[in-house]
Design an enzyme around this catalytic site. Structure first.
Site, PDB file in Angstrom:
ATOM      1  N   SER A  65       0.831  -1.196   0.000  1.00  0.00           N
ATOM      2  CA  SER A  65       0.000   0.000   0.000  1.00  0.00           C
ATOM      3  C   SER A  65       0.876   1.260   0.000  1.00  0.00           C
ATOM      4  CB  SER A  65      -0.970  -0.053   1.173  1.00  0.00           C
ATOM      5  OG  SER A  65      -2.012   0.858   0.993  1.00  0.00           O
TER       6      SER A  65
ATOM      7  N   ASP B 197     -10.217  -5.706  -2.948  1.00  0.00           N
ATOM      8  CA  ASP B 197      -9.576  -4.711  -2.074  1.00  0.00           C
ATOM      9  C   ASP B 197     -10.503  -3.502  -1.944  1.00  0.00           C
ATOM     10  OD1 ASP B 197      -7.955  -2.522  -1.197  1.00  0.00           O
ATOM     11  OD2 ASP B 197      -6.174  -3.608  -1.835  1.00  0.00           O
TER      12      ASP B 197
ATOM     13  N   HIS C 223      -7.461  -6.021   1.266  1.00  0.00           N
ATOM     14  CA  HIS C 223      -6.256  -5.193   1.441  1.00  0.00           C
ATOM     15  C   HIS C 223      -5.413  -5.650   2.633  1.00  0.00           C
ATOM     16  CE1 HIS C 223      -4.143  -1.512   0.322  1.00  0.00           C
ATOM     17  NE2 HIS C 223      -4.088  -1.121   1.577  1.00  0.00           N
TER      18      HIS C 223
HETATM   19  N1  LIG Z   1      -8.944   3.136   7.856  1.00  0.00           N
HETATM   20  C1  LIG Z   1      -7.999   2.114   8.117  1.00  0.00           C
HETATM   21  C2  LIG Z   1      -6.825   2.274   7.200  1.00  0.00           C
HETATM   22  C3  LIG Z   1      -5.562   1.659   7.666  1.00  0.00           C
HETATM   23  C4  LIG Z   1      -5.101   0.471   6.822  1.00  0.00           C
HETATM   24  O1  LIG Z   1      -5.861  -0.223   6.188  1.00  0.00           O
HETATM   25  N2  LIG Z   1      -3.782   0.267   6.842  1.00  0.00           N
HETATM   26  C5  LIG Z   1      -3.192  -0.791   6.075  1.00  0.00           C
HETATM   27  C6  LIG Z   1      -2.306  -0.172   5.050  1.00  0.00           C
HETATM   28  S1  LIG Z   1      -3.241   0.952   4.042  1.00  0.00           S
HETATM   29  C7  LIG Z   1      -2.123   1.749   3.071  1.00  0.00           C
HETATM   30  O2  LIG Z   1      -1.039   2.100   3.337  1.00  0.00           O
HETATM   31  C8  LIG Z   1      -2.421  -1.726   7.000  1.00  0.00           C
HETATM   32  O3  LIG Z   1      -1.436  -2.309   6.619  1.00  0.00           O
HETATM   33  N3  LIG Z   1      -2.921  -1.858   8.218  1.00  0.00           N
HETATM   34  C9  LIG Z   1      -2.266  -2.627   9.266  1.00  0.00           C
HETATM   35  C10 LIG Z   1      -2.686  -4.056   9.364  1.00  0.00           C
HETATM   36  O4  LIG Z   1      -2.054  -4.785  10.164  1.00  0.00           O
HETATM   37  O5  LIG Z   1      -3.611  -4.504   8.640  1.00  0.00           O
HETATM   38  C11 LIG Z   1      -7.670   2.089   9.591  1.00  0.00           C
HETATM   39  O6  LIG Z   1      -7.288   3.114  10.172  1.00  0.00           O
HETATM   40  O7  LIG Z   1      -7.800   1.023  10.181  1.00  0.00           O
END
Ligand SMILES: N[C@@H](CCC(=O)N[C@@H](CSC=O)C(=O)NCC(=O)O)C(=O)O
Length: 276
Positions: free
Chosen positions: A146, A222, A255
């Site tokens: 991401s 995603d 995602h």
């Molecule tokens: N709204 C969400 C967004 C945060 C999220 O989805 N983060 C992803 C990366 S998104 C792009 O860079 C991530 O890797 N999260 C950590 C995980 O362990 O899944 C929110 O604030 O939750």
């Protein structure tokens, strides 16, 4: 520099280190997986992993299951935190700006410019540290997810010869044209969109001097696909520039790190082949 975690894993060790970064002017954590070969003193190639929004060094090392494949291929895997941290470091209440959202750029605007220099940290300071303090060779690969996928692709494209391979999961391919990127670049780099082009994969592909093949994994379900990621722009830019791209759209995957864990083995095999 101080080791703060050490866990036996697949014949090697998963460690977490903290140090004071001169580039960021703050404390910094990074995860490092050391395979058995490295513990035996052999210099091993290194895969750098850049995580996404809201992540620390912990997300990848605890959720992706990469250690098994890194052990198999004798790779060191280094996963830094995603921004400078601390009470004296500027921040924002939103999840997509400030701490946890460094976007792998060098900020030029206040209040960010003092500490937010993740581009220099990843390209220069971290590899110099890893190659001095650990049994690491100078054979490097880079990948990420991401925001970190954007970081991996832009850093590889801007530094020909520095990485033997690059890949990304669900990258923000055209940050200048999506809300996450417009917000972060506006804050960190300023209103002049010309400066943004140096941090936008789709823009960088136009003038790339090295045609390092891109391996990109994208979940078909995603939640950010259409609003933030736009792999179709990446595909069009690669076709226009004659840049090699393997874009794997995986139906049903979202995602999350469940998606990353499902395909990380294939990405590590891809990097290991280039690093041999
Ligand atoms: N709204 C969400 C967004 C945060 C999220 O989805 N983060 C992803 C990366 S998104 C792009 O860079 C991530 O890797 N999260 C950590 C995980 O362990 O899944 C929110 O604030 O939750």
């Amino acid at each position: 520099m101080e080791r703060i975690e050490r866990h036996a894993s697949h014949g090697g060790f998963q460690e977490v280190w903290q140090h004071t970064s001169s580039t960021l002017g703050s404390g910094m954590h990074f995860g490092i997986y050391l395979p058995a070969a490295a513990l035996a003193g052999r210099r091993c190639p290194v895969l750098y992993w850049l995580s996404g929004l809201t992540c620390t060094e912990q997300n990848f090392i605890t959720k992706a299951g990469a250690q098994r494949y890194a052990a198999e291929h004798g790779l060191i895997v280094v996963a830094p935190d995603t921004s400078p941290r601390g009470e004296n470091v500027a921040d924002d209440p939103a999840y997509d700006l400030g701490q946890g959202a460094g976007f792998y750029v060098n900020a030029a605007q206040q209040p960010w410019a003092r500490h937010y220099r993740m581009y220099d940290y990843v390209v220069d300071e971290l590899p110099a540290l890893v190659e001095t303090e650990f049994p690491a060779s100078a054979a490097r690969a880079i990948s990420g997810h991401s925001m970190g996928g954007h970081g991996a692709l832009t850093i590889a494209l801007r530094n020909p010869g520095r990485y033997r391979s690059v890949s990304a999961f669900s990258p923000i391919a055209a940050p200048s044209r999506v809300p996450w990127g417009e917000k972060a670049f506006g804050a960190y780099l300023g209103a002049d969109r010309e400066a943004w082009k140096q941090h936008d994969t789709v823009e960088l592909l136009r003038g790339a001097t090295e045609r390092l093949p891109l391996l990109v994994e994208q979940g078909g379900d995603d939640e950010f696909l259409e609003s933030q990621l736009k792999p179709e722009l990446l595909q069009a830019a690669c076709e226009a520039a004659g840049h090699p791209l393997q874009l794997n759209i995986r139906p049903g995957y979202d995602h999350s790190y469940y998606f990353i864990a499902s395909f990380i083995g294939e990405h590590i095999a891809h990097h290991a082949a280039a690093l041999r």
